[in-house]
Design an enzyme around this catalytic site. Structure first.
Site, mmCIF file in Angstrom:
data_model
loop_
_atom_site.group_PDB
_atom_site.id
_atom_site.type_symbol
_atom_site.label_atom_id
_atom_site.label_comp_id
_atom_site.label_asym_id
_atom_site.label_seq_id
_atom_site.Cartn_x
_atom_site.Cartn_y
_atom_site.Cartn_z
ATOM 1 N N HIS A 465 5.524 -4.461 4.876
ATOM 2 C CA HIS A 465 5.823 -3.192 4.215
ATOM 3 C C HIS A 465 5.863 -3.364 2.688
ATOM 4 C CE1 HIS A 465 8.027 0.780 4.049
ATOM 5 N NE2 HIS A 465 8.372 0.266 2.884
ATOM 6 N N GLU A 466 6.684 -4.301 2.230
ATOM 7 C CA GLU A 466 6.814 -4.494 0.782
ATOM 8 C C GLU A 466 5.504 -4.985 0.177
ATOM 9 O OE1 GLU A 466 9.168 -3.123 -0.593
ATOM 10 O OE2 GLU A 466 10.434 -2.884 1.187
ATOM 11 N N HIS A 469 3.397 -1.970 -0.580
ATOM 12 C CA HIS A 469 3.729 -1.410 -1.899
ATOM 13 C C HIS A 469 3.116 -2.285 -2.986
ATOM 14 C CE1 HIS A 469 6.460 1.732 -0.687
ATOM 15 N NE2 HIS A 469 7.337 0.923 -0.128
ATOM 16 N N HIS A 472 -0.475 -1.571 -3.563
ATOM 17 C CA HIS A 472 -0.605 -0.318 -4.308
ATOM 18 C C HIS A 472 -0.505 -0.609 -5.814
ATOM 19 C CE1 HIS A 472 0.660 4.243 -3.982
ATOM 20 N NE2 HIS A 472 -0.544 4.088 -4.461
HETATM 21 ZN ZN ZN Z 1 8.923 1.399 1.219
#
Ligand code: ZN
Length: 676
Positions: A465-466, A469, A472
């Site tokens: 998940h991290e 990010h 991104h």
């Molecule tokens: Zn998040």
């Protein structure tokens, strides 16, 4: 005294920074940024996009770098001195921020440009930037007459006091409740760890014997999940549910009504129909109507599954303990028992397959297969703690893409949780594409003398998940720093992170890294299958619960709240379509709903489910073409990851997917479409 923070630096110069450098650096940074703003307002030339909007965008860059170094350290490697500096500089920074938004000369120039925006031949990104700058003023009242401006300030001041009081009351109510247990049998069912913690707590609160239960999550959650004693579960559940709803001096009902009405007044002052219209203007969902139809569509489709699951849980509780009517305080207890019966899956079985180094290697391999990224671990990058790992990231053609910092384990100076952050944003200026410095900070299980760091499955998905990010941020390719990377609308920011989690459930991806740390054997598929099934256990009920919070949020902010006089009565109405358990008159959600009345989630609670729909719909595209399909991955990189907030997210998403997101992919993944 030379100050490394005030010299030009590319990599954050951690080893040269002393705490004494921060305050003077902030003061000088603010002074320089102020001078840059003054240069814009005192410019006698006709205001243009370049001499105003772009100049404003690139002002205060040194201050931004100083802030990011400082506040990242305050989260990941803090101490009392740093915390004290934070308290000193935070008001200075917000004062500086306010001085900009209240700067009428600056606004006049921005408005001049905004009013001619149709004739300026701006690129889409430039239009977005202009819009964003203009709205940061107009949404704070810059267009209002003096008396209305004054009222707006009054509303803001009053609201922030009320929000503070709301939070203080909830906290006081949480801390007030203590249940001292002296008979060990009352703790039957509780795991040893939770019992020890309760005994420890009792001691620390000056009790000679026994165990202490509180409403703090680490105490409350395990008790509701494992404790056999139904009467005690009821007592705790009612105490938890009636926070700030007892009609005494800590009651939040009046405060809730006042906050809702002030928000409505503020929105109408600014020309919006309701607070939700005001908030959603800057969201992918755009309007309250869209949020309502989104929530209601999901509700309609998830409800049959939720009702089925509830019936199953009722039958199970009746079977096991002869429970006639399942109550709120029975839910997690029987759900946990049923889950164990159905899956018998525990972390210890999985952890040997998830050695931290293997998982890191795995997430890098996934990024390589999808986006052609190469992560090269290096030792020549200055870092703030020896545990931090540092990487240079390249693309297939060996172009430098980003610096990546990874800081995985808990330390006393690190706050809890996991997050992505950056030390430097990506942007383009004078023909140079300046690449970003991105960081992931987590609190994963550390290694011991006998075992390497073995992650729980939950930690594995958190890492992915991290890292999502992080991608991104790393793949950002925009012109303006305030539109780069994760600087996107709120209900869009979790798409890149959540979508990455999907690879953790796929055989093809797990085979790359989920190998037993001793034997090297790949994780057995039946374990993977179990993980998948248990991940969607009671997903219908969980969905209904999230929807009920979203609907409650909208009920407070999507219409004029003037007519609401009774908080509980209003809430019962808002919950009518989502209830599974019988209502309890002594409890109220709104009076302790800190997300929307204290934090920043008002008219935004729906975004949890919204983001899930986005990521499920996006991943369905990968599933359809192959989870490592280059074309789909390239589209995702080109149209989503690299574009940051330069365009409306729905436009970006449609360019990637070819259509708007549909709820079906989520329902399918969550197993909610199964019949019977
Ligand atoms: Zn998040």
């Amino acid at each position: 005294m030379s100050n490394p923070l005030l010299e030009e630096f590319d990599l954050a110069p951690f080893s040269k920074i002393k705490n004494a450098h921060f305050k003077p650096a902030f003061l000088k940074g603010i002074e320089d940024a102020r001078a840059e703003i003054n240069a814009i307002t005192s410019n006698t030339e006709v205001p243009t996009f370049e001499n105003t909007i772009e100049a404003l965008e690139f002002s205060g860059q040194q201050l931004d770098r100083i802030s990011s170094v400082f506040f990242n350290l305050n989260s990941a490697e803090t101490n009392e001195e740093i915390q004290k500096i934070a308290q000193e500089v935070s008001p200075l920074l917000s004062e500086f921020g306010n001085d900009i938004t209240l700067n009428e000369d600056l606004f006049t120039k921005i408005k001049t440009i905004y009013d001619q925006k149709g004739d300026l031949n701006l690129s889409v990104e430039q239009q977005t930037l202009l819009d964003k700058k203009y709205k940061s003023f107009s949404r704070n009242g810059a267009n209002l007459s003096e008396d209305k401006k004054k009222r707006l300030r009054e509303i803001d001041a009053e609201s922030s006091k009320l929000k503070l009081k709301f939070g203080e009351n909830v906290l006081a109510e949480t801390n007030k409740f203590q249940k001292h247990i002296t008979n060990e049998a009352d703790l039957d069912g509780l795991p040893e760890g939770a019992k020890e913690a309760a005994a420890q707590l009792a001691k620390s609160k000056g009790k000679d014997t026994g165990w202490l239960l509180t409403l703090d999550y680490p105490s409350y959650i395990p008790f509701m999940k494992y404790a056999k004693n139904r009467a005690l579960r009821k007592e705790l559940s009612l105490a938890f549910g009636s926070k700030a709803f007892k009609g005494d001096n800590l009651d939040n009902q009046e405060i809730v009504l006042k906050i809702a009405n002030l928000r409505h007044e503020r929105a109408t002052l600014l020309g919006y129909k309701t607070h939700a219209h005001f908030v959603l203007e800057e969201r992918m969902a755009e309007t309250p109507e869209k949020v309502y139809s989104f929530l209601n569509e999901l509700l309609e489709k998830a409800k049959p599954a939720a009702e089925r699951e509830f019936k199953q849980l009722e039958d199970f509780a009746k079977d096991v303990d002869g429970i006639d009517q399942l109550q709120k305080w029975d839910g997690s207890y029987y759900a946990e028992k049923l889950k164990q019966k159905m899956f018998s899956l525990d972390d210890e079985q999985l952890k040997p397959y998830f050695k931290l180094e293997n998982v890191i290697d795995g997430v890098f391999k996934v990024a390589q297969k999808l986006f052609g990224l190469q992560f090269e671990e290096v030792s020549d990058i200055d870092k703030y703690h020896e545990e931090v790992k540092t990487y240079r990231v390249y693309d297939l053609e060996k172009n430098f893409i980003a610096i990546f910092y990874a800081d995985f384990h808990p330390r006393p100076g690190k706050r809890g949780g996991a997050w992505m952050t950056s030390f430097k944003s990506q942007y383009q200026k004078n023909g140079v594409n300046v690449r970003p410095h991105i960081s992931n900070v987590c609190n994963f299980t550390p290694s011991t003398e006998t075992k390497p760091s073995l992650l729980t499955f939950n930690e594995v998905t958190t890492l992915f998940h991290e890292f999502g990010h992080g991608l991104h941020g790393m793949l950002a390719n925009t012109t303006y720093p305030s539109l780069s990377g994760t600087s996107v609308y709120w209900d869009f920011v979790e798409l890149p992170s959540q979508v990455m989690e999907n690879w953790c459930y796929e055989k093809e991806a797990l085979e790359l890294f989920a190998k037993h740390y001793k034997t090297g054997a790949v994780i057995p598929m039946e374990l993977v299958q179990k993980i998948k099934e248990s991940a969607t256990f009671q997903e219908g009920m969980a969905t209904l619960r999230q929807l009920s919070f979203g609907l409650l949020d909208m009920s407070w902010h999507g219409a004029n709240p003037k007519g609401i006089t009774d908080v509980k009565e209003h809430e019962v109405k808002a919950f009518a379509g989502t209830n599974l358990y019988p209502d309890t008159t002594e409890t109220c959600m709104s009076t302790a709903f800190a997300h929307i009345f204290q934090g920043g989630y008002s008219s935004g609670y729906y975004s949890y489910k919204w983001a899930e729909v986005l990521d499920a719909d996006a991943f369905a595209y990968f599933k359809e073409k192959g989870i490592f399909n280059k074309q789909v991955a390239t589209k995702f990189k080109e149209y989503v990851l690299s574009k940051g907030g330069t365009e409306n997210p729905m436009v970006l998403y449609k360019r990637f997917r070819g259509a708007e997101p549909k709820v079906e992919a989520l329902l399918e993944r969550a197993g909610l479409l199964k019949v019977g």
